[in-house]
Design a protein around this motif. Structure first.
Motif, short mmCIF file in Angstrom:
data_model
loop_
_atom_site.label_atom_id
_atom_site.label_comp_id
_atom_site.label_asym_id
_atom_site.label_seq_id
_atom_site.Cartn_x
_atom_site.Cartn_y
_atom_site.Cartn_z
N UNK A 313 0.79 -1.22 0.00
CA UNK A 313 0.00 0.00 0.00
C UNK A 313 0.82 1.27 0.00
N UNK A 314 0.20 2.36 -0.50
CA UNK A 314 0.83 3.68 -0.53
C UNK A 314 0.35 4.46 0.69
N UNK A 315 0.98 4.22 1.84
CA UNK A 315 0.61 4.88 3.09
C UNK A 315 0.83 6.38 3.00
N UNK A 316 1.97 6.78 2.49
CA UNK A 316 2.31 8.20 2.38
C UNK A 316 1.27 8.93 1.53
N UNK A 317 0.94 8.39 0.39
CA UNK A 317 0.00 9.05 -0.51
C UNK A 317 -1.40 9.12 0.05
N UNK A 318 -1.81 8.07 0.77
CA UNK A 318 -3.17 8.06 1.30
C UNK A 318 -3.35 9.13 2.37
N UNK A 319 -2.39 9.22 3.29
CA UNK A 319 -2.51 10.18 4.39
C UNK A 319 -2.33 11.62 3.91
N UNK A 320 -1.34 11.87 3.07
CA UNK A 320 -1.12 13.24 2.61
C UNK A 320 -2.23 13.69 1.67
N UNK A 321 -2.85 12.76 0.95
CA UNK A 321 -3.92 13.12 0.02
C UNK A 321 -5.22 13.47 0.69
N UNK A 322 -5.45 12.97 1.90
CA UNK A 322 -6.73 13.22 2.57
C UNK A 322 -6.68 14.40 3.52
N UNK A 323 -5.49 14.99 3.73
CA UNK A 323 -5.35 16.12 4.65
C UNK A 323 -4.70 17.29 3.93
N UNK A 324 -5.47 18.37 3.80
CA UNK A 324 -4.94 19.54 3.10
C UNK A 324 -3.76 20.16 3.83
N UNK A 325 -3.79 20.09 5.15
CA UNK A 325 -2.74 20.71 5.95
C UNK A 325 -1.77 19.66 6.50
N UNK A 326 -1.49 18.63 5.72
CA UNK A 326 -0.63 17.54 6.17
C UNK A 326 0.76 18.06 6.56
N UNK A 327 1.24 17.62 7.71
CA UNK A 327 2.56 18.02 8.21
C UNK A 327 3.61 16.95 7.94
N UNK A 328 3.17 15.86 7.31
CA UNK A 328 4.11 14.77 7.08
C UNK A 328 4.17 13.79 8.24
N UNK A 329 3.34 14.02 9.25
CA UNK A 329 3.28 13.13 10.41
C UNK A 329 1.82 12.80 10.72
N UNK A 330 1.59 11.66 11.36
CA UNK A 330 0.23 11.27 11.76
C UNK A 330 0.26 10.81 13.22
#
Length: 619
Positions: A313-330
């Motif tokens: 899976x593309x974990x990076x793409x899924x999380x950054x794609x669903x959050x406009x203000x993504x900080x690169x961390x979850x």
């Protein structure tokens, strides 16, 4: 679908500004004070002039110094004033309380249950009458919703509300429990290959009867879907009785009555596996040892690590794609959001299988039938929530054993998302004797802030301690319970302080302090007054069982605090298991029960000396 649907987070900077504004603009605070000559008494509530208040306690142990201000109406509740504590009871009721408390403190735990044999001697009618004059009359409001109205209305006139609970229990043999709940048992050889986490969420023959060792809660057993529908109808009647008997009442429900417990067991395993996998990944990034909400995963490192493990899976793409203000961390809540729509992200929902040394699907064990059972359980809860909303009643979802509780809390949160948007309707229960209680509370509070609904909780110490410890020891997993009573007290106050701070920061949080511990109640009053939380805001509630701790409940109610009695009802012969547990619970609450007896004697002596022995409550 019940899975988390996270909306964009509220900005923390905005919350900090709100907090500072709250502190700087709090001109009046109330302080719980001790007795002093400068005070004047009236109805057990003292008033006096101003004093300086301590700083406002913030989240994570931080202290913020507010401006010192003189309190216009400082309030102190006196729990030693027996005249006010027992003004709702006549002298015969006080005598009954003394007799019942004495019997409960000295009798063996099984004596009340064995008293059923007296039924054969006296006959059903005489036995029922005897019970209504003694144990039943002390702890149970009546047989049906018509019988309970006088007591509810009387308590309400003295400032005490009700949490209704239809306390009929279904008795079931060990053999029948095994037949109905053991259909997924594994062989002895297979058990050797199951890790400690998996062991906890397996069905075990020795613990098939979940009543064993339980002193503070009723138990339901799964028969079939039709029986679950009958339980739902019973809860609906209870909700209607609550709505028809008082304003702003509560009604208690148990999730295991509304579906197959085996499903809750499996769902709990899934949720805990997913959470622990996050903790494992955080430890790989050097983030172990932090509080649950403080742990963060750096997405680039996460993607690299998961790819090495064999994930596609593309974990990076899924999380950054669903959050406009993504900080690169979850954080943990972002991680949980992966379960939102598993049909589209099945490649991401994988966890390591330690025995096999590879990744495996997280939800691989769920069948189509179990999916249907989950949907039917949610439908039943949804029906109850709608009835509660229409009747002006709030639903209190009881906590249960730890191997069910993750699923119960998750289903409750889903209902809170829907029905707590405008006001608190659904209350979740948090057991503070659990080691993970604080993490559970903090994560749910944060989730409510991000999604904009009313957090609503009942805090209890817990009802399954002996059973939980025995099961953990026998099966071989970590004891989930705090090591001693003192550590449970610290956990309770820690969770309580966090929620109280959240109420001060964001008036959308609500809590019921369900405790018979006088020190805990006093602590709550002190913190409320430090934070400027007014009783009439109805954000902080208090709760005790019917027939216990009137010296706490009624002074609180008469002082204007929202306080509730947990009010069971049902036919005499069908609530005997509940009464038996009250006997065991009081034996475990020796110090508090002894003080209550002393106060009852004090009030009887006062009435005798003042010529008020024939006192009748006026309401």
């Amino acid at each position: 679908m019940f899975y988390v649907k996270t909306v964009p987070a509220l900005k923390r900077a905005s919350a900090d500004i709100h907090f500072k504004w709250l502190v700087l603009n709090r001109a009046v605070r109330c302080t719980v004070t001790s007795s002093s000559p400068a005070q004047t008494e009236h109805d057990g509530v003292r008033s006096r002039g101003g004093s300086e208040c301590p700083g406002l306690s913030g989240r994570g142990g931080r202290r913020r110094e507010g401006t010192a201000a003189a309190a216009a109406n400082e309030i102190s509740v006196d729990f030693e004033q027996t005249r006010e504590a027992y003004k709702s009871k006549d002298s015969l009721e006080l005598l009954r309380s003394l007799v019942v408390m004495r019997c409960y403190l000295t009798a063996q735990p099984g004596n009340l249950t064995r008293s059923l044999f007296v039924n054969k001697i006296l006959g059903q009618k005489s036995f029922d009458q005897f019970m209504k004059m003694t144990f039943y009359g002390q702890f149970v409001a009546g047989e049906d919703h018509n019988d309970i109205k006088p007591l509810i209305q009387k308590n309400h006139s003295f400032g005490v509300g009700s949490v209704l609970d239809y306390s009929v229990e279904e008795d079931i043999s060990q053999e029948e429990a095994e037949r109905k709940e053991m259909d997924s048992c594994v062989s002895a050889a297979e058990k050797e290959n199951i890790g400690k986490l998996e062991r906890k969420y397996q069905v075990h023959k020795q613990f098939s009867d979940r009543r064993g060792g339980v002193t503070g809660a009723r138990t339901y057993f799964y028969a079939d879907e039709a029986k679950c529908d009958q339980h739902m109808e019973t809860f609906i009647k209870c909700i209607k009785a609550s709505g028809g008997s008082s304003m702003d009442g509560f009604s208690a429900i148990k999730m295991t009555a509304l579906g197959r417990p085996q499903f809750l067991l499996q769902l709990s395993e899934v949720l805990v596996k997913w959470r622990r996998f996050f903790t494992f990944l955080a430890s790989q990034q050097g983030k172990d040892g932090l509080e649950a909400l403080e742990q963060r995963l750096e997405l680039t490192q996460l993607q690299e690590f998961m790819t090495k493990l064999g994930a596609n899976g593309d974990f990076y793409g899924w999380f950054t794609g669903r959050k406009e203000d993504s900080t690169g961390c979850i954080d943990m809540l972002d991680w949980n959001s992966l379960i939102d729509d598993r049909t589209k992200i099945s490649d991401l929902l994988v966890v390591p299988n330690v025995e096999l040394g590879k990744l495996e699907p997280l939800l691989g064990k769920f069948t189509v039938e179990e999916e249907q059972q989950m949907k039917r359980m949610l439908q039943r809860v949804d029906v109850l929530a709608k009835h509660a909303l229409e009747s002006g009643v709030r639903l209190m979802v009881d906590a249960e054993q730890t191997y069910f509780q993750p699923a119960i809390s998750r289903l409750t949160l889903e209902m809170q998302r829907t029905y707590n948007r405008e006001k608190p309707v659904i209350f979740n229960t948090y057991q503070c004797y659990l080691k993970e209680a604080y993490d559970n509370v903090t994560m749910d509070v944060e989730l409510s802030r991000r999604e904009g609904w009313h957090f609503a909780a009942k805090l209890v110490r817990g009802a399954y301690m002996y059973q939980e410890r025995e099961r953990a020891k026998e099966i071989g997993y970590e004891d989930p319970i705090n090591p001693d009573y003192e550590s449970t007290n610290r956990m309770y106050h820690r969770c309580l302080d966090y929620v109280l701070d959240e109420i001060a920061l964001n008036r959308k949080a609500n809590v019921m302090v369900a405790s018979h511990n006088e020190d805990t109640v006093k602590h709550t009053l002190t913190r409320m007054n430090e934070l400027g939380l007014i009783p009439t805001e109805n954000k902080v509630y208090f709760g005790q069982l019917l027939g216990m701790c009137d010296q706490i409940s009624f002074p609180l109610g008469q002082a204007g605090f929202p306080v509730y009695k947990y009010v069971p009802y049902g036919p005499v012969n069908e609530v005997m298991p509940y009464l038996s547990r009250r006997a065991q619970e009081n034996r475990g609450f020796m110090k508090g029960a002894q003080k209550e007896r002393e106060l009852l004697w004090k009030e009887l002596k006062r009435r005798l000396a003042s010529g008020e022995l024939l006192y009748k409550p006026v309401y």
